[in-house]
Design an enzyme around this catalytic site. Sequence first.
Site, PDB file in Angstrom:
ATOM      1  N   LYS A   1      -4.334  -6.984   2.771  1.00 17.07           N
ATOM      2  CA  LYS A   1      -4.347  -5.890   1.802  1.00 17.07           C
ATOM      3  C   LYS A   1      -5.742  -5.721   1.196  1.00 17.07           C
ATOM      4  O   LYS A   1      -6.203  -4.600   0.970  1.00 17.07           O
ATOM      5  CB  LYS A   1      -3.325  -6.169   0.680  1.00 17.07           C
ATOM      6  CG  LYS A   1      -3.308  -5.109  -0.438  1.00 17.07           C
ATOM      7  CD  LYS A   1      -3.083  -3.704   0.094  1.00 17.07           C
ATOM      8  CE  LYS A   1      -2.827  -2.652  -0.948  1.00 17.07           C
ATOM      9  NZ  LYS A   1      -3.465  -2.766  -2.210  1.00 17.07           N
TER      10      LYS A   1
ATOM     11  N   HIS B   1      -7.782  -3.969   3.691  1.00 20.57           N
ATOM     12  CA  HIS B   1      -7.294  -2.580   3.666  1.00 20.57           C
ATOM     13  C   HIS B   1      -7.977  -1.804   2.543  1.00 20.57           C
ATOM     14  O   HIS B   1      -8.467  -0.688   2.735  1.00 20.57           O
ATOM     15  CB  HIS B   1      -5.767  -2.586   3.485  1.00 20.57           C
ATOM     16  CG  HIS B   1      -5.172  -1.300   3.018  1.00 20.57           C
ATOM     17  ND1 HIS B   1      -5.205  -0.903   1.691  1.00 20.57           N
ATOM     18  CD2 HIS B   1      -4.535  -0.319   3.679  1.00 20.57           C
ATOM     19  CE1 HIS B   1      -4.612   0.274   1.578  1.00 20.57           C
ATOM     20  NE2 HIS B   1      -4.182   0.653   2.766  1.00 20.57           N
ATOM     21  N   ASN B   2      -8.016  -2.392   1.373  1.00 19.64           N
ATOM     22  CA  ASN B   2      -8.655  -1.699   0.245  1.00 19.64           C
ATOM     23  C   ASN B   2     -10.155  -1.551   0.448  1.00 19.64           C
ATOM     24  O   ASN B   2     -10.743  -0.544   0.053  1.00 19.64           O
ATOM     25  CB  ASN B   2      -8.379  -2.431  -1.064  1.00 19.64           C
ATOM     26  CG  ASN B   2      -6.992  -2.134  -1.596  1.00 19.64           C
ATOM     27  OD1 ASN B   2      -6.038  -2.018  -0.808  1.00 19.64           O
ATOM     28  ND2 ASN B   2      -6.853  -1.984  -2.908  1.00 19.64           N
TER      29      ASN B   2
ATOM     30  N   GLU C   1     -10.520   1.322   2.536  1.00 24.93           N
ATOM     31  CA  GLU C   1     -10.213   2.486   1.686  1.00 24.93           C
ATOM     32  C   GLU C   1     -11.435   2.874   0.832  1.00 24.93           C
ATOM     33  O   GLU C   1     -11.764   4.056   0.723  1.00 24.93           O
ATOM     34  CB  GLU C   1      -9.030   2.093   0.793  1.00 24.93           C
ATOM     35  CG  GLU C   1      -8.563   3.105  -0.208  1.00 24.93           C
ATOM     36  CD  GLU C   1      -7.611   2.427  -1.218  1.00 24.93           C
ATOM     37  OE1 GLU C   1      -6.557   1.919  -0.800  1.00 24.93           O
ATOM     38  OE2 GLU C   1      -7.952   2.375  -2.420  1.00 24.93           O
TER      39      GLU C   1
ATOM     40  N   SER D   1       0.834  -1.202   0.000  1.00 25.02           N
ATOM     41  CA  SER D   1       0.000   0.000   0.000  1.00 25.02           C
ATOM     42  C   SER D   1       0.872   1.256   0.000  1.00 25.02           C
ATOM     43  O   SER D   1       2.093   1.180   0.154  1.00 25.02           O
ATOM     44  CB  SER D   1      -0.923   0.017   1.217  1.00 25.02           C
ATOM     45  OG  SER D   1      -1.791   1.134   1.160  1.00 25.02           O
TER      46      SER D   1
END
Lengths: 299, 299, 299, 299
Positions: free
Chosen positions: B170, B173-174, B177, B120
């Site tokens: 990840k 995480h996205n 986001e 990231s």
Amino acid sequence: MKVGLIGLGKMGLNLGSNLIDHNHELVVYDINSSAVREMERCGAKGTSSLLELVKSLEQPRIIWIMVPHQVVDSVIFDIAPFLNSGDIVIEAGNSYYKESISRYHKLKKFGVSFLDVGTSGGIEGARNGACYMVGGDPEAWEAVEPLFQDTAVDNGYLYAGRRGSGHFLKMVHNGIEYGMMAAIGEGFELLEKSEFDYDYEEVARVWNNGSVIRSWLMDLTQNAFSKDAKLEDIKGVMHSSGEGKWTIDTALDLQTATPVIALSLLMRYRSLEEDTFTGKVVAALRNEFGGHVVEKIKN
Amino acid sequence: MKVGLIGLGKMGLNLGSNLIDHNHELVVYDINSSAVREMERCGAKGTSSLLELVKSLEQPRIIWIMVPHQVVDSVIFDIAPFLNSGDIVIEAGNSYYKESISRYHKLKKFGVSFLDVGTSGGIEGARNGACYMVGGDPEAWEAVEPLFQDTAVDNGYLYAGRRGSGHFLKMVHNGIEYGMMAAIGEGFELLEKSEFDYDYEEVARVWNNGSVIRSWLMDLTQNAFSKDAKLEDIKGVMHSSGEGKWTIDTALDLQTATPVIALSLLMRYRSLEEDTFTGKVVAALRNEFGGHVVEKIKN
Amino acid sequence: MKVGLIGLGKMGLNLGSNLIDHNHELVVYDINSSAVREMERCGAKGTSSLLELVKSLEQPRIIWIMVPHQVVDSVIFDIAPFLNSGDIVIEAGNSYYKESISRYHKLKKFGVSFLDVGTSGGIEGARNGACYMVGGDPEAWEAVEPLFQDTAVDNGYLYAGRRGSGHFLKMVHNGIEYGMMAAIGEGFELLEKSEFDYDYEEVARVWNNGSVIRSWLMDLTQNAFSKDAKLEDIKGVMHSSGEGKWTIDTALDLQTATPVIALSLLMRYRSLEEDTFTGKVVAALRNEFGGHVVEKIKN
Amino acid sequence: MKVGLIGLGKMGLNLGSNLIDHNHELVVYDINSSAVREMERCGAKGTSSLLELVKSLEQPRIIWIMVPHQVVDSVIFDIAPFLNSGDIVIEAGNSYYKESISRYHKLKKFGVSFLDVGTSGGIEGARNGACYMVGGDPEAWEAVEPLFQDTAVDNGYLYAGRRGSGHFLKMVHNGIEYGMMAAIGEGFELLEKSEFDYDYEEVARVWNNGSVIRSWLMDLTQNAFSKDAKLEDIKGVMHSSGEGKWTIDTALDLQTATPVIALSLLMRYRSLEEDTFTGKVVAALRNEFGGHVVEKIKN
């Protein structure tokens, strides 16, 4: 500058100390006299009534109100008769912007200026550097700007425009906050339900260093997990204090599609319930048409 | 350390420079030979085929793959026959964690270690300090940790656990986001539709200093508004590259209620359409039962 | 019975004919005199002012108001001075229940009874058999029940309880309607985007015979597709007339999680826009951190 | 016609009786031998193995499979070796359309036709008149159409097109059903939380007579409330059996915004939890930045 500060809760006490640190002269009042004593020990002049507070200030007075939004009208009602033309009332709590606009107009009739100020940054911000969004007449703003300059973090205040614009901005800020917090929470819930065994404090730590989602909220998430690694002691009941609701009220008024903020609010409401009537109806219907077994409440 | 880097797109080029800055020795390959030339100018050894790249490395090899997720299998298929037991493959693109688990097992049969790495921080992070989430066998991780320590921002990497855990992290995480970005977007849409006249760059600036929602994304929001004050030149079409979809695929698999992330994804899909069939059906139904006027398409 | 009917729009005209069919005596008024003429041709006595209408009725009067909710207060304001104790006002349009409660109390002061009546079934229902949900004092209800018995479909009316309960029930009915319509629309959108080539009229036909989702709305869906097989002439703009918004306003007041109805409303708002500011912000952010290409507006 | 029926659960038993009522000749099998006995008492020929069932049918065979979707592959795997070119397999359970397409192609290799049939109407429909959506080759369809004509309600079947289109249509039907049920549930939850005291059975009754939302589901709602006026004995846990999830899986694949159906599914997942990790994180964050009190779990 000399300021009358009304309201010495968590936010008011910390803001008061912040103002005193920056050499402002404080006259304070709160219904809780021990909070008044506490501010006196920091150098403020305590008073035992709103009237005494108003009388302790010279014209043009600057009065900073920092009370729960439900009480603002009552405070203004009590002090308004004693205010004079040229006085400035700063309302820096979390109020609905429509009420701020109405308060602006009411005080205007007395020649009193009203500034609606959204304050962000939490308790720590109030003490060491807050973030302010200010609405109201520009002349009034200029007269009190030093107070905000001194107690805000660097670059942390904005004169946003006419009456209402400060609290509107703060309301939307909180709406965004609701959405961000829900997104973070949902993310960790996925980690919790996954096949993996993450150390959440470490996850928040790495996400807070270099990732796209680094943020103060992620910083706080790391803090929270450092105290309770799986949040085992905490119930997932998400209370709300009004700003998220006002954001969606406003979205509906403006016919604006804000599904993410709306859902973050509705899921807070959902968290207040152990069971739902919606669920009962759907379960009953599944049983009616498909013979699906219904879970019964045990007595 | 000596590393074979496959994939010199926006992310690969910047990561390559970052590795070279930290005195790692780079052998590189990309189907785009001009990107290879560019890396050569930075000090990397260029190659003109995957085979050449593999052959240029001594055992145990370290191969870092940084290609679009659709291409990963093809790259691995091409290099696998030439790899030896003890070699380590780092896959640091955005892949679905289930595929990473399957790749881990496939390479395991050859004695090759596979690390799934979520990266990231965007392009800037790849160049100056990224954020890494790593899954795979701990021995492999220990052998390559210096590469991550050197190219990450301080505190910006985490060995998250067994195979798949890096890309899973990840992915989530996205997902977060997506939710955060949608919340920010919805907030500014409310400002845009309000009766007030905000300077959005200033709003992002003040929200980024001392407020609860201060974050890198708010920083980038300020940047964006500094270039185009009302985003007048930009269409609100929100493309997506897979991670948000995988997050919701996973939420459904895990029977997890993630409405905020889900809606942030669905609204992206909605933004790809000028008109919807849902809308046509609802408009037609309103006409059927209530005689409400339907807007006709003009030809 | 003798009834004064105010409001001869689509609903009022059809209801008027329905009342006349059942041998009720009608005195009518509308600002649109041609609608008054139309009702006269059906046997009603037309009047040219609200005052004339009130004067044409004997005490205790029964006045049935069927006007847009924005106009109700003005109509009541105009007739209230001429009403007498014992008169009954039936308000059978789509009003927000909180306003109905307030109207009930205002008229109560004059001794006038107020019934808030939710009317469903659309235009066709008004003509041939409507569905009524009634709130107000039970004595007033008993006095006018025959009017509802005669003009409702079999089993199609309910005295729901005290003032406000009729319009509350209708409001929630419409909220459910929004959700159902959106669900149907989304389903057909999935068919439209699928790899299959369905005949939508046939689909609606089969779904309306024996399936779990058979319903009047599915019947209307079949009608709509019979006229325009792919709804090619219709824009997917979904207007709304207030009841869905009130439902969500109420859900927020009651802290109730109603995500399905809320989203059906928000997607209506979304359909009013060609592009969104949310989308612009998200697209700009994707460009900022990931260098993702932004679609530009062509001039 | 002579039919081999595999699967005698709630749906299979009722369908079997329905087929026998219409003078079809039934050979049946189920792993549960008492179900086989029950069908024998209705006139079917029972068998004690899949092989025996296949052998009891003359070519070209018609085999109707009515088993849980998790078992379909195993049944087909067991009977396929004994089938001959020209045989027809009807799979009328709730299967994911992608699996049906794959089964179609597998059986095609043996010259066996496969029809994917979505069956709606619940248990009662299976017994007295179901609703069918059929996909597959038109020749196979024509050969077996009488079975559907006889056991469906009037107008209650549709040949929808090529392989997969039947189960796709049923899947979307269930997605709509999820949305409709959730909308109804949310509506009643609003009534339950309101200041009014409604009789829910009466509400469902009036909504089912003449209103826009009249539907079979509202009919069933009335039934459910007639048995338990406030659903006090029922837990609001909303299980799901796959079709709703497939609908959203498909919506994501097709990049289609279906927020209403998506939320109806996510709220089912939410209902499976007493507390959520999302909630814990949000509550912890509110405490971190605002000092808001967290509810603790009592031990």
